[in-house]
Structures are given as structure tokens and as C-alpha cells.
Scaffold this motif. Structure first.
Motif, PDB file in Angstrom:
ATOM      1  N   LYS A  10       1.074 -20.024 -34.636  1.00 26.29           N
ATOM      2  CA  LYS A  10       0.579 -19.493 -35.906  1.00 26.29           C
ATOM      3  C   LYS A  10       1.396 -18.312 -36.408  1.00 26.29           C
ATOM      4  N   LEU A  11       1.798 -17.413 -35.495  1.00 24.38           N
ATOM      5  CA  LEU A  11       2.548 -16.239 -35.911  1.00 24.38           C
ATOM      6  C   LEU A  11       3.884 -16.629 -36.525  1.00 24.38           C
ATOM      7  N   SER A  12       4.501 -17.679 -36.013  1.00 24.30           N
ATOM      8  CA  SER A  12       5.792 -18.104 -36.551  1.00 24.30           C
ATOM      9  C   SER A  12       5.686 -18.547 -38.012  1.00 24.30           C
ATOM     10  N   SER A  13       4.509 -18.994 -38.421  1.00 18.67           N
ATOM     11  CA  SER A  13       4.353 -19.407 -39.825  1.00 18.67           C
ATOM     12  C   SER A  13       4.245 -18.208 -40.772  1.00 18.67           C
ATOM     13  N   TYR A  14       3.962 -17.022 -40.241  1.00 19.67           N
ATOM     14  CA  TYR A  14       3.852 -15.819 -41.074  1.00 19.67           C
ATOM     15  C   TYR A  14       5.135 -14.996 -41.096  1.00 19.67           C
ATOM     16  N   LEU A  15       5.978 -15.132 -40.075  1.00 19.38           N
ATOM     17  CA  LEU A  15       7.175 -14.308 -39.964  1.00 19.38           C
ATOM     18  C   LEU A  15       8.341 -14.912 -40.737  1.00 19.38           C
ATOM     19  N   LEU A  16       9.183 -14.040 -41.277  1.00 18.28           N
ATOM     20  CA  LEU A  16      10.302 -14.456 -42.120  1.00 18.28           C
ATOM     21  C   LEU A  16      11.218 -15.464 -41.433  1.00 18.28           C
ATOM     22  N   ASN A  17      11.609 -15.202 -40.194  1.00 16.62           N
ATOM     23  CA  ASN A  17      12.508 -16.094 -39.463  1.00 16.62           C
ATOM     24  C   ASN A  17      11.772 -16.960 -38.439  1.00 16.62           C
ATOM     25  N   GLY A  18      10.494 -17.162 -38.641  1.00 18.50           N
ATOM     26  CA  GLY A  18       9.712 -18.027 -37.774  1.00 18.50           C
ATOM     27  C   GLY A  18       9.679 -17.558 -36.341  1.00 18.50           C
ATOM     28  N   LYS A  19       9.877 -18.474 -35.394  1.00 20.15           N
ATOM     29  CA  LYS A  19       9.787 -18.162 -33.964  1.00 20.15           C
ATOM     30  C   LYS A  19      10.836 -17.154 -33.518  1.00 20.15           C
ATOM     31  N   ASP A  20      11.943 -17.039 -34.267  1.00 16.07           N
ATOM     32  CA  ASP A  20      13.003 -16.089 -33.905  1.00 16.07           C
ATOM     33  C   ASP A  20      12.556 -14.643 -34.061  1.00 16.07           C
ATOM     34  N   ASP A  21      11.506 -14.384 -34.835  1.00 19.32           N
ATOM     35  CA  ASP A  21      11.018 -13.021 -35.049  1.00 19.32           C
ATOM     36  C   ASP A  21       9.856 -12.634 -34.146  1.00 19.32           C
ATOM     37  N   ILE A  22       9.386 -13.530 -33.316  1.00 20.56           N
ATOM     38  CA  ILE A  22       8.271 -13.194 -32.412  1.00 20.56           C
ATOM     39  C   ILE A  22       8.807 -12.266 -31.325  1.00 20.56           C
ATOM     40  N   PRO A  23       8.176 -11.097 -31.168  1.00 18.99           N
ATOM     41  CA  PRO A  23       8.684 -10.114 -30.200  1.00 18.99           C
ATOM     42  C   PRO A  23       8.490 -10.543 -28.748  1.00 18.99           C
ATOM     43  N   THR A  24       9.295  -9.954 -27.892  1.00 19.71           N
ATOM     44  CA  THR A  24       9.253 -10.293 -26.472  1.00 19.71           C
ATOM     45  C   THR A  24       7.894  -9.989 -25.853  1.00 19.71           C
ATOM     46  N   PHE A  25       7.181  -8.963 -26.336  1.00 16.53           N
ATOM     47  CA  PHE A  25       5.877  -8.656 -25.743  1.00 16.53           C
ATOM     48  C   PHE A  25       4.822  -9.694 -26.094  1.00 16.53           C
ATOM     49  N   LEU A  26       5.164 -10.639 -26.989  1.00 16.64           N
ATOM     50  CA  LEU A  26       4.302 -11.786 -27.283  1.00 16.64           C
ATOM     51  C   LEU A  26       4.973 -13.078 -26.818  1.00 16.64           C
ATOM     52  N   ASN A  27       5.856 -12.950 -25.825  1.00 15.16           N
ATOM     53  CA  ASN A  27       6.590 -14.075 -25.234  1.00 15.16           C
ATOM     54  C   ASN A  27       7.542 -14.751 -26.203  1.00 15.16           C
ATOM     55  N   GLY A  28       8.059 -13.981 -27.140  1.00 16.05           N
ATOM     56  CA  GLY A  28       9.065 -14.490 -28.073  1.00 16.05           C
ATOM     57  C   GLY A  28      10.456 -14.068 -27.637  1.00 16.05           C
ATOM     58  N   THR A  29      11.427 -14.215 -28.549  1.00 17.54           N
ATOM     59  CA  THR A  29      12.819 -13.900 -28.219  1.00 17.54           C
ATOM     60  C   THR A  29      13.335 -12.636 -28.883  1.00 17.54           C
ATOM     61  N   ALA A  30      12.621 -12.086 -29.867  1.00 20.98           N
ATOM     62  CA  ALA A  30      13.092 -10.902 -30.591  1.00 20.98           C
ATOM     63  C   ALA A  30      12.787  -9.632 -29.795  1.00 20.98           C
ATOM     64  N   ASP A  31      13.833  -8.946 -29.385  1.00 24.53           N
ATOM     65  CA  ASP A  31      13.673  -7.703 -28.629  1.00 24.53           C
ATOM     66  C   ASP A  31      13.570  -6.547 -29.620  1.00 24.53           C
ATOM     67  N   HIS A  32      12.363  -6.159 -29.947  1.00 21.94           N
ATOM     68  CA  HIS A  32      12.148  -5.115 -30.950  1.00 21.94           C
ATOM     69  C   HIS A  32      12.643  -3.753 -30.489  1.00 21.94           C
ATOM     70  N   ASP A  33      12.840  -3.568 -29.196  1.00 22.47           N
ATOM     71  CA  ASP A  33      13.391  -2.308 -28.712  1.00 22.47           C
ATOM     72  C   ASP A  33      14.828  -2.123 -29.190  1.00 22.47           C
ATOM     73  N   LEU A  34      15.523  -3.217 -29.467  1.00 22.56           N
ATOM     74  CA  LEU A  34      16.875  -3.109 -30.018  1.00 22.56           C
ATOM     75  C   LEU A  34      16.837  -2.631 -31.468  1.00 22.56           C
ATOM     76  N   TYR A  35      15.817  -3.060 -32.208  1.00 21.10           N
ATOM     77  CA  TYR A  35      15.696  -2.686 -33.614  1.00 21.10           C
ATOM     78  C   TYR A  35      15.066  -1.311 -33.799  1.00 21.10           C
ATOM     79  N   TYR A  36      14.195  -0.939 -32.891  1.00 24.52           N
ATOM     80  CA  TYR A  36      13.481   0.323 -32.975  1.00 24.52           C
ATOM     81  C   TYR A  36      13.637   1.087 -31.664  1.00 24.52           C
ATOM     82  N   PRO A  37      14.860   1.544 -31.365  1.00 21.70           N
ATOM     83  CA  PRO A  37      15.085   2.219 -30.086  1.00 21.70           C
ATOM     84  C   PRO A  37      14.388   3.577 -30.043  1.00 21.70           C
ATOM     85  N   LYS A  38      14.008   3.977 -28.857  1.00 15.63           N
ATOM     86  CA  LYS A  38      13.366   5.286 -28.703  1.00 15.63           C
ATOM     87  C   LYS A  38      14.362   6.412 -28.932  1.00 15.63           C
ATOM     88  N   ASP A  39      15.592   6.247 -28.481  1.00 22.28           N
ATOM     89  CA  ASP A  39      16.644   7.244 -28.690  1.00 22.28           C
ATOM     90  C   ASP A  39      17.769   6.604 -29.483  1.00 22.28           C
TER      91      ASP A  39
END
Length: 117
Positions: free
Chosen positions: A58-87
Motif C-alpha cells: 500500500k505504501l508504494s502506491s502513495y510514494l513518488l517512486n513506489g517501492k524504491d522510496d520505502i525506507p529501510t526501517f520499513l523493510n524497503g530499499t531507500a536508506d533515509h540516513d543517506l538523505y538525512y544524515p545526522k552530521d
């Protein structure tokens, strides 16, 4: 619980496009099934709860790039830590939600505020 419902009805129906929450456990889904009929239909239709077993589908139907945008903490492939690094490259900018930092910045802003006469 009624205070939460009242706040949602008063504050969000015209400001909120959609509220998507996942993964949502069965208890929350049960409570929301009781509350949604009490809300105005324009607000209730904007609340989307996705269970754990159907998150990816269901989440893939809401995200711009579908399953490619599902974050790793939801068992997807997009590593959001790369996009939003702490440092990151801009250490003075907040790239992730920082509640304590938000409170500190608000307190400084309140002290610096000068009302217009």
C-alpha cells in the motif's frame, strides 16, 4: 480520546491533505474504526492507516517512486540516513526531527522577539 478527536476536527480538516500512518497495530486500527465515524467525512477520508502486513504494497502506491522510496526501517530499499544524515554538510541545519533542538531554538526566538509598536 475525545479531546484528541476535537483537536483533529478543529485544527486539521482544511490544512491536512492526507495522514498516512504505517505500520499500525491492530489496537490502533480498532480504536480508529470507532473514532472515524464520529469525525466529519472530509477529515475521516484523509486518514489512512496501513497494517504491518500490507505496508510495502500500500505504501508504494502513495510514494513518488513506489517501492524504491520505502525506507529501510520499513523493510524497503531507500536508506533515509543517506538523505538525512545526522552530521551532514550543514551542521547548523536540522535535517532530522530534533525535539530538544526545536525547543531550544523556540526559546531563543522568544527571547529575541521584539514586538512591532
Amino acid at each position: 480520546m475525545m479531546n484528541l478527536l476535537s483537536a483533529l476536527v478543529k485544527g486539521y480538516p482544511d490544512r491536512l491533505y492526507e495522514l498516512i500512518s504505517c505500520p499500525v497495530g491492530s489496537i490502533i486500527q480498532f480504536v480508529m474504526k470507532l473514532l472515524l465515524p464520529l469525525m466529519p467525512s472530509r477529515l475521516a477520508s484523509k486518514i489512512i492507516l496501513i497494517g504491518e502486513e500490507e505496508t510495502k504494497e500500500k505504501l508504494s502506491s502513495y510514494l513518488l517512486n513506489g517501492k524504491d522510496d520505502i525506507p529501510t526501517f520499513l523493510n524497503g530499499t531507500a536508506d533515509h540516513d543517506l538523505y538525512y544524515p545526522k552530521d551532514g554538510a550543514f551542521p547548523d541545519k536540522t535535517l532530522t526531527f530534533d525535539y530538544k533542538g526545536m525547543i531550544e531554538r523556540l526559546e531563543v526566538s522568544i527571547k529575541e522577539y521584539k514586538p512591532v509598536n
